[in-house]
Design an enzyme around this catalytic site. Sequence first.
Site, PDB file in Angstrom:
ATOM      1  N   LYS A   1      51.316  51.059  33.949  1.00 50.25           N
ATOM      2  CA  LYS A   1      51.148  51.567  32.593  1.00 50.25           C
ATOM      3  C   LYS A   1      50.424  52.903  32.582  1.00 50.25           C
ATOM      4  O   LYS A   1      50.650  53.702  31.689  1.00 50.25           O
ATOM      5  CB  LYS A   1      50.438  50.556  31.715  1.00 50.25           C
ATOM      6  CG  LYS A   1      49.063  50.235  32.148  1.00 50.25           C
ATOM      7  CD  LYS A   1      48.438  49.337  31.123  1.00 50.25           C
ATOM      8  CE  LYS A   1      47.022  49.036  31.506  1.00 50.25           C
ATOM      9  NZ  LYS A   1      46.906  48.257  32.734  1.00 50.25           N
TER      10      LYS A   1
ATOM     11  N   LYS B   1      54.923  52.709  41.989  1.00 49.46           N
ATOM     12  CA  LYS B   1      55.058  51.403  41.327  1.00 49.46           C
ATOM     13  C   LYS B   1      55.128  51.594  39.818  1.00 49.46           C
ATOM     14  O   LYS B   1      54.579  52.567  39.283  1.00 49.46           O
ATOM     15  CB  LYS B   1      53.897  50.474  41.698  1.00 49.46           C
ATOM     16  CG  LYS B   1      52.563  50.849  41.089  1.00 49.46           C
ATOM     17  CD  LYS B   1      51.564  49.696  41.148  1.00 49.46           C
ATOM     18  CE  LYS B   1      50.373  50.053  40.238  1.00 49.46           C
ATOM     19  NZ  LYS B   1      49.468  49.000  39.951  1.00 49.46           N
TER      20      LYS B   1
ATOM     21  N   LYS C   1      42.808  55.615  40.726  1.00 45.00           N
ATOM     22  CA  LYS C   1      42.444  55.579  39.306  1.00 45.00           C
ATOM     23  C   LYS C   1      41.376  56.613  38.982  1.00 45.00           C
ATOM     24  O   LYS C   1      41.422  57.244  37.932  1.00 45.00           O
ATOM     25  CB  LYS C   1      41.961  54.181  38.905  1.00 45.00           C
ATOM     26  CG  LYS C   1      43.094  53.183  38.817  1.00 45.00           C
ATOM     27  CD  LYS C   1      42.717  51.938  38.057  1.00 45.00           C
ATOM     28  CE  LYS C   1      43.911  50.981  38.034  1.00 45.00           C
ATOM     29  NZ  LYS C   1      43.669  49.770  37.296  1.00 45.00           N
TER      30      LYS C   1
HETATM   31  N1  AQP Z   1      54.690  47.444  39.493  1.00 45.82           N
HETATM   32  C1  AQP Z   1      54.219  46.242  39.769  1.00 45.82           C
HETATM   33  N2  AQP Z   1      54.912  45.413  40.580  1.00 45.82           N
HETATM   34  C2  AQP Z   1      54.447  44.174  40.877  1.00 45.82           C
HETATM   35  N3  AQP Z   1      53.284  43.684  40.385  1.00 45.82           N
HETATM   36  C3  AQP Z   1      52.557  44.477  39.583  1.00 45.82           C
HETATM   37  N4  AQP Z   1      51.384  44.293  38.940  1.00 45.82           N
HETATM   38  C4  AQP Z   1      51.080  45.407  38.229  1.00 45.82           C
HETATM   39  N5  AQP Z   1      52.050  46.335  38.399  1.00 45.82           N
HETATM   40  C5  AQP Z   1      52.976  45.787  39.223  1.00 45.82           C
HETATM   41  C6  AQP Z   1      50.603  43.060  39.005  1.00 45.82           C
HETATM   42  O1  AQP Z   1      50.338  42.632  37.685  1.00 45.82           O
HETATM   43  C7  AQP Z   1      49.101  41.894  37.704  1.00 45.82           C
HETATM   44  C8  AQP Z   1      48.222  42.353  36.574  1.00 45.82           C
HETATM   45  O2  AQP Z   1      47.779  43.652  36.876  1.00 45.82           O
HETATM   46  P1  AQP Z   1      46.705  44.423  36.062  1.00 45.82           P
HETATM   47  O3  AQP Z   1      45.794  43.521  35.364  1.00 45.82           O
HETATM   48  O4  AQP Z   1      46.153  45.503  36.948  1.00 45.82           O
HETATM   49  O5  AQP Z   1      47.632  44.978  34.976  1.00 45.82           O
HETATM   50  P2  AQP Z   1      47.879  46.395  34.583  1.00 45.82           P
HETATM   51  O6  AQP Z   1      46.553  47.074  34.501  1.00 45.82           O
HETATM   52  O7  AQP Z   1      48.736  46.305  33.375  1.00 45.82           O
HETATM   53  O8  AQP Z   1      48.721  46.916  35.826  1.00 45.82           O
HETATM   54  P3  AQP Z   1      49.082  48.387  36.079  1.00 45.82           P
HETATM   55  O9  AQP Z   1      50.215  48.835  35.260  1.00 45.82           O
HETATM   56  O10 AQP Z   1      49.225  48.501  37.560  1.00 45.82           O
HETATM   57  O11 AQP Z   1      47.808  49.152  35.585  1.00 45.82           O
HETATM   58  P4  AQP Z   1      47.293  50.512  36.061  1.00 45.82           P
HETATM   59  O12 AQP Z   1      48.355  51.517  35.720  1.00 45.82           O
HETATM   60  O13 AQP Z   1      46.037  50.690  35.231  1.00 45.82           O
HETATM   61  O14 AQP Z   1      47.055  50.417  37.522  1.00 45.82           O
HETATM   62  C9  AQP Z   1      48.462  42.128  39.072  1.00 45.82           C
HETATM   63  O15 AQP Z   1      48.625  40.986  39.874  1.00 45.82           O
HETATM   64  C10 AQP Z   1      49.243  43.281  39.634  1.00 45.82           C
HETATM   65  O16 AQP Z   1      49.317  43.240  41.039  1.00 45.82           O
END
Ligand code: AQP
Length: 331
Positions: free
Chosen positions: A197, A194, A111
């Site tokens: 977002k 993965k 990040k």
């Molecule tokens: N691709 C994924 N597959 C399985 N689980 C996932 N999670 C996130 N992406 C995947 C799980 O969702 C939960 C919430 O995660 P978060 O609060 O980190 O949500 P987010 O910020 O919307 O997730 P992102 O997209 O992964 O954000 P960025 O891009 O900012 O890193 C967690 O339990 C996570 O494991």
Amino acid sequence: MRVLSGIQPTAGSFHLGNYLGAVRQWVALQESHDAFYMVVDLHAITVPQDPKELSANTRLAAAQLLAAGLDPDRCTLFVQSHVPEHAQLAWVMNCLTGFGEAGRMTQFKDKSARHGAERASVGLFTYPILQVADILLYQADEVPVGEDQRQHIELTRDLAERFNGRYGPTFTVPKPYIPKETGKIYDLQDPSIKMSKSASTPKGLINLLDEPKVTAKKVRSAVTDTDTVIRFDPENKPGVSNLLGIYSTLTGTSVAELERQYEGKLYGALKTDLAEVVVDFVTPFRDRTQQYLDDPETLDSILAKGAEKARAVAAETLSRTYERVGFLPAK
Ligand code: AQP
């Protein structure tokens, strides 16, 4: 047995990875566990947020969790900043964590690289330690999350054991609860990363609140491979395997059964059918989310009751922790 987990109110809509990797398990676990789930707004500000959007997105996240099936009579649903003990315990945990240890967290590396290492906040660096506090405050036995969070749960275990060793038994040492099939949902355009977002392109990301027509198109244009065989083989066929995993989880049909159903068929058939399955899931989800948003008073009162229940547990853990550390009790 107790479970605890959280989700960030950052992008507005949850994506399919959030739902299949985490939220779906939360819904199931509220039936069998004492479940605490929260919208983690303190985590959200580790990267810049517009204040109005942040509060709107916090309500939106809570509405989506209810739409997904969380029931406030079966679980405790709250907003992290409504329970000040999270930040208070995080300070104690910060002081227990080595600088190098925090620096090894791969999510921070990814990040901060994305946001520009120099501009990354100290909050982003210590975010996993806040997560440690989130979990330990509730003495959670299990933490239902996606695979990307495994390292943070390991850190939680290390810090719980370190604290218990240094000050006497205080915290439950939690285990990760990560589903094998959906612990990592991949980007539809680049199945080597993965679905996320911040890292996915719009075409690779299924937002649950998008127009169903847009979603269907994204599924139909998912990247597969030059082969034509529909087989679950994540190493050699990551795109097809990702689609099969999503399909199987949303319908309850086993992957083996899907392989049989699609034997001799083309990828196009699988993608067209999966697009329908996803649309059938997101359409009522969008409607239910909107119903909760249309009644903000009920939503806020659910969150207020949740915070009250959460604080009762959190305050007890914090006060025991402070006592163990040697803070003079306030009279
Ligand atoms: N691709 C994924 N597959 C399985 N689980 C996932 N999670 C996130 N992406 C995947 C799980 O969702 C939960 C919430 O995660 P978060 O609060 O980190 O949500 P987010 O910020 O919307 O997730 P992102 O997209 O992964 O954000 P960025 O891009 O900012 O890193 C967690 O339990 C996570 O494991």
